[in-house]
Design an enzyme around this catalytic site. Structure first.
Site, mmCIF file in Angstrom:
data_model
loop_
_atom_site.group_PDB
_atom_site.id
_atom_site.type_symbol
_atom_site.label_atom_id
_atom_site.label_comp_id
_atom_site.label_asym_id
_atom_site.label_seq_id
_atom_site.Cartn_x
_atom_site.Cartn_y
_atom_site.Cartn_z
ATOM 1 N N HIS A 103 58.979 61.664 74.526
ATOM 2 C CA HIS A 103 60.191 61.063 75.082
ATOM 3 C C HIS A 103 60.611 61.830 76.326
ATOM 4 O O HIS A 103 60.476 63.047 76.382
ATOM 5 C CB HIS A 103 61.334 61.046 74.057
ATOM 6 C CG HIS A 103 61.533 62.348 73.345
ATOM 7 N ND1 HIS A 103 60.712 62.767 72.323
ATOM 8 C CD2 HIS A 103 62.451 63.328 73.521
ATOM 9 C CE1 HIS A 103 61.116 63.941 71.887
ATOM 10 N NE2 HIS A 103 62.160 64.318 72.606
ATOM 11 N N HIS A 105 63.756 62.816 78.602
ATOM 12 C CA HIS A 105 65.212 62.875 78.666
ATOM 13 C C HIS A 105 65.649 62.612 80.102
ATOM 14 O O HIS A 105 65.102 63.209 81.036
ATOM 15 C CB HIS A 105 65.719 64.277 78.306
ATOM 16 C CG HIS A 105 65.431 64.722 76.911
ATOM 17 N ND1 HIS A 105 66.369 64.679 75.911
ATOM 18 C CD2 HIS A 105 64.315 65.239 76.336
ATOM 19 C CE1 HIS A 105 65.859 65.165 74.788
ATOM 20 N NE2 HIS A 105 64.597 65.512 75.027
HETATM 21 P P1 AMP Z 1 63.515 66.903 71.688
HETATM 22 O O1 AMP Z 1 64.273 68.127 71.234
HETATM 23 O O2 AMP Z 1 63.069 66.944 73.113
HETATM 24 O O3 AMP Z 1 62.398 66.543 70.730
HETATM 25 O O4 AMP Z 1 64.571 65.728 71.655
HETATM 26 C C1 AMP Z 1 64.820 64.921 70.556
HETATM 27 C C2 AMP Z 1 66.084 64.196 70.878
HETATM 28 O O5 AMP Z 1 66.193 63.069 70.029
HETATM 29 C C3 AMP Z 1 67.332 65.058 70.646
HETATM 30 O O6 AMP Z 1 68.037 65.197 71.874
HETATM 31 C C4 AMP Z 1 68.115 64.259 69.603
HETATM 32 O O7 AMP Z 1 69.506 64.279 69.833
HETATM 33 C C5 AMP Z 1 67.548 62.858 69.751
HETATM 34 N N1 AMP Z 1 67.644 62.049 68.563
HETATM 35 C C6 AMP Z 1 67.263 62.381 67.300
HETATM 36 N N2 AMP Z 1 67.510 61.362 66.458
HETATM 37 C C7 AMP Z 1 68.042 60.356 67.194
HETATM 38 C C8 AMP Z 1 68.515 59.041 66.901
HETATM 39 N N3 AMP Z 1 68.497 58.532 65.665
HETATM 40 N N4 AMP Z 1 69.008 58.296 67.916
HETATM 41 C C9 AMP Z 1 69.043 58.786 69.178
HETATM 42 N N5 AMP Z 1 68.604 60.003 69.514
HETATM 43 C C10 AMP Z 1 68.122 60.790 68.541
#
Ligand code: AMP
Ligand code: ZN
Length: 142
Positions: A103, A105
């Site tokens: 993903h 950001h």
């Molecule tokens: P990372 O730390 O780069 O793997 O980012 C994962 C991101 O996914 C974090 O910023 C979380 O806040 C986000 N996240 C986790 N679960 C959800 C969800 N159900 N809906 C939207 N974002 C999410």
């Protein structure tokens, strides 16, 4: 690493099993708001196909992913009247990756927003001649 697809939270978001604030969805990409935004409007851009990390994506798909990231970034900036934005991909646990579905950001930034950046760094210093050696080690693997 290696949560399988059936358990992947982002695959569940794509399929609608888990609700999300959807910004955009097309054949290949899904764009939605991060549930814990670093700033309001913190957006995630993901391929619909499950790849764990950036390494796993075919170059052709990376190209399309970043086309979408650029469009989304401009829309975040304009739509939310941001003064700038950060783009970030965390790959693997030591880099802060928590969800094993690649993903990107996109985080809107505002003058003086004091956003808590989890990825702050302390500068390291290269020894004499070390920078060239490090650059060469990367170069050999290109
Ligand atoms: P990372 O730390 O780069 O793997 O980012 C994962 C991101 O996914 C974090 O910023 C979380 O806040 C986000 N996240 C986790 N679960 C959800 C969800 N159900 N809906 C939207 N974002 C999410
Ligand atoms: Zn997935």
């Amino acid at each position: 690493m290696g949560v399988d697809m059936a358990e992947c939270i982002f695959c569940k978001i794509i399929s609608g099993q888990i609700p999300s604030a959807i910004v955009h969805s097309d054949d290949n990409f899904f764009v939605f708001l991060d549930i814990n935004p670093a700033n309001k409007g913190h957006t995630l851009v993901i391929p619909k196909k499950h790849y764990e990390t950036f390494n796993d994506m075919p170059a052709e798909e990376v190209w399309h992913l970043f086309e979408t990231v650029q469009k989304v970034s401009k829309a975040v900036e304009k739509g939310l009247r941001a003064d700038g934005y950060n783009i970030l991909i965390s790959n693997k646990r030591p880099a802060g990756q928590e969800v094993d579905h690649i993903h990107v950001h996109v985080i809107p930034r505002y003058k003086g927003d004091e956003m808590a950046v989890r990825l702050g760094w302390n500068y390291k210093k290269y020894d004499e001649g070390e920078a060239k050696a490090v650059a060469d080690r990367i170069k050999k693997n290109l």
